[in-house]
Design a protein around this motif. Structure first.
Motif, PDB file in Angstrom:
ATOM      1  N   GLU A  32      48.177  55.246  34.025  1.00  0.00           N
ATOM      2  CA  GLU A  32      48.576  54.237  35.015  1.00  0.00           C
ATOM      3  C   GLU A  32      47.381  53.373  35.423  1.00  0.00           C
ATOM      4  O   GLU A  32      47.523  52.159  35.600  1.00  0.00           O
ATOM      5  N   LYS A  33      46.225  53.983  35.570  1.00  0.00           N
ATOM      6  CA  LYS A  33      45.021  53.215  35.927  1.00  0.00           C
ATOM      7  C   LYS A  33      44.682  52.205  34.832  1.00  0.00           C
ATOM      8  O   LYS A  33      44.303  51.065  35.126  1.00  0.00           O
ATOM      9  N   GLN A  34      44.818  52.641  33.584  1.00  0.00           N
ATOM     10  CA  GLN A  34      44.556  51.721  32.478  1.00  0.00           C
ATOM     11  C   GLN A  34      45.538  50.555  32.491  1.00  0.00           C
ATOM     12  O   GLN A  34      45.155  49.400  32.285  1.00  0.00           O
ATOM     13  N   GLN A  35      46.820  50.874  32.773  1.00  0.00           N
ATOM     14  CA  GLN A  35      47.840  49.826  32.842  1.00  0.00           C
ATOM     15  C   GLN A  35      47.563  48.865  33.996  1.00  0.00           C
ATOM     16  O   GLN A  35      47.740  47.659  33.858  1.00  0.00           O
ATOM     17  N   ILE A  36      47.149  49.421  35.133  1.00  0.00           N
ATOM     18  CA  ILE A  36      46.828  48.583  36.299  1.00  0.00           C
ATOM     19  C   ILE A  36      45.661  47.659  35.973  1.00  0.00           C
ATOM     20  O   ILE A  36      45.658  46.473  36.332  1.00  0.00           O
ATOM     21  N   GLN A  37      44.653  48.188  35.260  1.00  0.00           N
ATOM     22  CA  GLN A  37      43.500  47.364  34.883  1.00  0.00           C
ATOM     23  C   GLN A  37      43.918  46.233  33.959  1.00  0.00           C
ATOM     24  O   GLN A  37      43.490  45.080  34.130  1.00  0.00           O
ATOM     25  N   VAL A  38      44.775  46.576  32.980  1.00  0.00           N
ATOM     26  CA  VAL A  38      45.240  45.555  32.036  1.00  0.00           C
ATOM     27  C   VAL A  38      46.047  44.487  32.765  1.00  0.00           C
ATOM     28  O   VAL A  38      45.824  43.281  32.595  1.00  0.00           O
ATOM     29  N   GLU A  39      46.997  44.938  33.609  1.00  0.00           N
ATOM     30  CA  GLU A  39      47.849  43.990  34.337  1.00  0.00           C
ATOM     31  C   GLU A  39      47.034  43.164  35.329  1.00  0.00           C
ATOM     32  O   GLU A  39      47.267  41.959  35.485  1.00  0.00           O
ATOM     33  N   SER A  40      46.077  43.803  35.987  1.00  0.00           N
ATOM     34  CA  SER A  40      45.226  43.081  36.948  1.00  0.00           C
ATOM     35  C   SER A  40      44.431  41.987  36.246  1.00  0.00           C
ATOM     36  O   SER A  40      44.259  40.884  36.787  1.00  0.00           O
ATOM     37  N   LYS A  41      43.957  42.296  35.044  1.00  0.00           N
ATOM     38  CA  LYS A  41      43.199  41.299  34.279  1.00  0.00           C
ATOM     39  C   LYS A  41      44.090  40.111  33.911  1.00  0.00           C
ATOM     40  O   LYS A  41      43.679  38.955  34.043  1.00  0.00           O
ATOM     41  N   VAL A  42      45.324  40.410  33.469  1.00  0.00           N
ATOM     42  CA  VAL A  42      46.273  39.347  33.115  1.00  0.00           C
ATOM     43  C   VAL A  42      46.562  38.467  34.334  1.00  0.00           C
ATOM     44  O   VAL A  42      46.559  37.233  34.253  1.00  0.00           O
ATOM     45  N   LEU A  43      46.801  39.107  35.491  1.00  0.00           N
ATOM     46  CA  LEU A  43      47.105  38.359  36.723  1.00  0.00           C
ATOM     47  C   LEU A  43      45.911  37.535  37.173  1.00  0.00           C
ATOM     48  O   LEU A  43      46.063  36.404  37.646  1.00  0.00           O
ATOM     49  N   LEU A  44      44.710  38.096  37.057  1.00  0.00           N
ATOM     50  CA  LEU A  44      43.505  37.379  37.456  1.00  0.00           C
ATOM     51  C   LEU A  44      43.291  36.149  36.579  1.00  0.00           C
ATOM     52  O   LEU A  44      42.945  35.062  37.078  1.00  0.00           O
ATOM     53  N   GLN A  45      43.526  36.306  35.271  1.00  0.00           N
ATOM     54  CA  GLN A  45      43.389  35.160  34.366  1.00  0.00           C
ATOM     55  C   GLN A  45      44.423  34.084  34.694  1.00  0.00           C
ATOM     56  O   GLN A  45      44.111  32.885  34.690  1.00  0.00           O
ATOM     57  N   ALA A  46      45.664  34.508  34.986  1.00  0.00           N
ATOM     58  CA  ALA A  46      46.719  33.553  35.345  1.00  0.00           C
ATOM     59  C   ALA A  46      46.392  32.858  36.662  1.00  0.00           C
ATOM     60  O   ALA A  46      46.631  31.655  36.829  1.00  0.00           O
ATOM     61  N   GLU A  47      45.840  33.627  37.607  1.00  0.00           N
ATOM     62  CA  GLU A  47      45.464  33.053  38.900  1.00  0.00           C
ATOM     63  C   GLU A  47      44.417  31.958  38.716  1.00  0.00           C
ATOM     64  O   GLU A  47      44.537  30.865  39.279  1.00  0.00           O
ATOM     65  N   GLU A  48      43.393  32.246  37.921  1.00  0.00           N
ATOM     66  CA  GLU A  48      42.354  31.243  37.656  1.00  0.00           C
ATOM     67  C   GLU A  48      42.934  30.038  36.922  1.00  0.00           C
ATOM     68  O   GLU A  48      42.576  28.890  37.201  1.00  0.00           O
ATOM     69  N   ALA A  49      43.869  30.296  35.975  1.00  0.00           N
ATOM     70  CA  ALA A  49      44.487  29.205  35.221  1.00  0.00           C
ATOM     71  C   ALA A  49      45.295  28.293  36.136  1.00  0.00           C
ATOM     72  O   ALA A  49      45.228  27.061  36.035  1.00  0.00           O
ATOM     73  N   ILE A  50      46.077  28.898  37.037  1.00  0.00           N
ATOM     74  CA  ILE A  50      46.898  28.098  37.972  1.00  0.00           C
ATOM     75  C   ILE A  50      46.008  27.285  38.899  1.00  0.00           C
ATOM     76  O   ILE A  50      46.289  26.108  39.191  1.00  0.00           O
TER      77      ILE A  50
END
Length: 660
Positions: A427-445
């Motif tokens: 779950e921690k690995q999944q959270i890290q992966v998802e957090s990275k995706v969200l952070l990249q999307a946040e910066e993109a937006i």
């Protein structure tokens, strides 16, 4: 679902109606009609909940239903007399019985009883899905003896409400119809009951709805439908419900289509200023959140959910580590108990050997050795008891009763721990992966928004990438202005300067006014002091005793002379200040008061407006300037690196090594 229904009628003799009979039917009580000498009674399966509300000045007997409506019948002499008004109101099924009662009671009290009417209320709950209330209202003014003249003002209220129900007229300004008031009362009660349902008095047509409203069945049609017999009114409702089903399906399709088109437009707008890699990041996050279009708010919500998920892991891991330590402790205790038992057994065996020894020459030595081993056994037994007590303290928390059961629980726990910690790791690995995706999307937006906003400001065509997201949001508020007029640093600087000049003039005018006001206040103060001094001089001059006193008393004479000097001083000061007399002073004070009442508030308001404009425009200026400065600094750093690179390369070519 809460429905709106409020209908009104007049109970009249011209229709063959009786107020007593109507009250008996609605209340479910047995009443005696004195005019016809008949008993009126209509049996009901469910007894209505009834109450009579009277104005504070009404006689006590009006709370007696039988006497109340017989008195109404007596006072109305004409054969076509109007006996009472009646309202039939549907009660929200979302409210419980007490809430329904409180609602209808407060509505009747505020809207009718306080105006002087008597309200006879009956709540019918024969059909749980159709709770409703009947309110019968008197039509005449009340006095201590009973009924007086009919109140014609009430007629207008009810006529207005009936016309409003048909859609003929609109509410007069400042006046809410009875129908609208009922909706307000019901919605307030629904809100207090934490229900999301609401009702409205406005017709479907006026609300722009294509569906047709159903009609109220009434008790006759309702009883027919309940017995399985179709009524005309019931058939109308069935046809309208079938029609509405088709319309609602069509409306649902339209809404879905409009929502889809709106989302597509938002997506196109979002991607119009995005790079390919940013589009990929945004689409990846949208797919992750199972949405077509995502916003920073969506990302923020999901990030908060991930943080909470991560926060839940630490306590679980701590719990497992604590329990692991407890199991290890108990395991060590059991190992130590076994070791002690082995030592005890060894010592007991040595004691037995010493007991069997028959050598009389070693008797004393054997006794000493035996005593030593017995003492050792006692110490070992004490230690063993201590460890067993320690084991006992863990039995309840670790849920075991014997050593065998303990090791079964330990094995079970170890497997459970391994599985859960493995799951947490995943779950921690999944959270890290998802957090990275969200952070990249946040910066993109954010970068997309920065480019979109920058496109409207000429100075940010190249410097836009150095604009902060916070400043981009500030500039976005003024995009409409930027679309009309090119907003450059020069234009903004001139605008700020013009506003500051205007502000300076306004503050100067305000200061001049305040100075003039202070000046007049000082003159007024000195005029008051002069009048007081002159009054005292006149009193001293006109008093023969004081005149004689000044001839013999140096102190009295000095006091008189000081007053004269003070009066002269006030006159000279007033002359220097331009004082021309009380009439002139009053005139100037009137002018100041007029300015203070009419002109100064406008100036103060203009000052606040100017200050707000300057603050806003300065914010735009600072945001653009910050980006352009950052661009200049970046260019300077790039130029410096380029020069250094050229210098190093030349030095290498000449055989010098400046890197050492």
């Amino acid at each position: 679902m809460a429905i709106y229904h409020l209908s009104m009628q007049i109970i009249s003799r011209s229709k063959g109606q009786s107020a007593v009979a109507a009250a008996a039917y609605r209340s479910g009580e047995k009443l005696h009609d004195e005019r016809t000498d008949e008993q009126k009674f209509y049996a009901r399966h469910v007894q209505p909940e009834t109450m009579i509300l009277t104005p504070s000045h009404a006689p006590e007997w009006m709370k007696d239903r039988n006497r109340l409506w017989n008195e109404v019948e007596k006072v109305e002499k004409r054969k076509d007399s109007q006996l009472a008004r009646e309202l039939n109101i549907a009660l929200p099924i979302e409210l419980n019985h007490d809430q329904q009662k409180e609602l209808i009671q407060s509505f009747a009290q505020d809207e009718f009883v306080q105006k002087g009417m008597v309200a006879d209320i009956a709540i019918h709950r024969d059909d749980p899905s159709n709770p409703h209330a009947h309110i019968m209202l008197t039509m005449r003014n009340l006095d201590e003896n009973g009924f007086g003249k009919k109140n014609r003002d009430w007629n207008a209220d009810f006529a207005h409400a009936k016309e409003n129900a048909r859609g003929y007229v609109k509410n007069s300004e400042g006046c809410l119809s009875i129908r609208e008031q009922w909706a307000n009362y019901a919605n307030q009660a629904l809100e207090q009951a934490k229900s999301k349902e609401r009702i409205t008095h406005i017709s479907h047509e006026n609300r722009g709805l294509e569906v047709l409203p159903t009609i109220h069945l009434g008790h006759v049609a309702h009883d027919m439908e309940k017995k399985g017999k179709q009524s005309d009114r019931g058939q109308i409702n069935r046809e309208r419900q079938e029609y509405n089903k088709v319309v609602i399906d069509l409306q649902t399709y339209r809404r879905q289509k409009e929502t889809h088109l709106q989302k597509m437009k938002e997506k196109e707008k979002q991607f119009s200023f995005s790079t390919d890699i940013e589009k990929t990041h945004i689409q990846k996050a949208a797919s992750l959140l199972n949405q077509k279009v995502i916003s920073l708010n969506d990302i923020s919500k999901r990030q908060e959910e991930l943080r909470k998920m991560a926060d839940r892991h630490d306590p679980i891991e701590r719990h497992f580590h604590v329990q692991q330590q407890q199991f290890l402790n108990v395991s060590n205790y059991y190992d130590r108990v076994r070791d002690l038992e082995r030592e005890i057994k060894q010592n007991e065996e040595k004691v037995d050997e010493l007991k069997k020894s028959l050598n009389p020459f070693k008797l004393k030595e054997n006794n000493m050795m035996k005593r030593r081993h017995l003492d050792k056994i006692s110490d070992l037994e004490s230690n063993k008891s201590s460890y067993e007590r320690s084991i006992q303290t863990y039995k309840e928390s670790l849920r075991f009763s014997s050593e065998e059961e303990f090791y079964e629980r330990y094995t079970e726990f170890s497997q459970q721990k391994e599985n859960r910690l493995h799951q947490i790791k995943y779950e921690k690995q999944q959270i890290q992966v998802e957090s990275k995706v969200l952070l990249q999307a946040e910066e993109a937006i954010k970068m997309t928004k920065i480019r979109e906003v920058s496109s409207h400001y000429p100075d940010l065509k190249t410097a836009g990438k150095y604009l902060s997201y916070e400043n981009a949001l500030k500039l976005e508020k003024h995009v409409d202005m930027a679309k009309k007029t090119p907003v450059t640093l020069d234009v903004i600087e001139k605008a700020i300067k013009n506003q500051e000049n205007d502000l300076y003039k306004l503050k100067k005018d305000l200061k001049i006014f305040q100075t003039e006001k202070d000046h007049l206040n000082k003159i007024k103060s000195q005029v008051t002091s002069l009048e007081k001094t002159e009054k005292e001089l006149v009193e001293l001059s006109n008093n023969p005793g004081e005149a004689a006193k000044r001839l013999v008393s140096k102190k009295a004479r000095q006091h008189y002379e000081e007053l004269q000097h003070k009066a002269n001083h006030y006159r000279e000061n007033l002359k220097e200040k331009g004082y021309k007399g009380p009439d002139d002073l009053n005139k100037r004070q009137d002018e100041i008061r007029e300015l203070e009442q009419k002109v100064i508030p406008t100036i103060e308001k203009d000052i606040k407006v100017k200050e707000h404009v300057i603050e806003t425009v300065s914010g735009i200026f600072d945001a653009i300037q910050q980006a352009t400065r950052s661009e200049e600094q970046a260019q300077q750093r790039h130029q410096l690196r380029r020069v250094r690179s050229i210098t190093i390369n030349r030095s290498k070519d000449q055989g010098h090594d400046f890197t050492r």
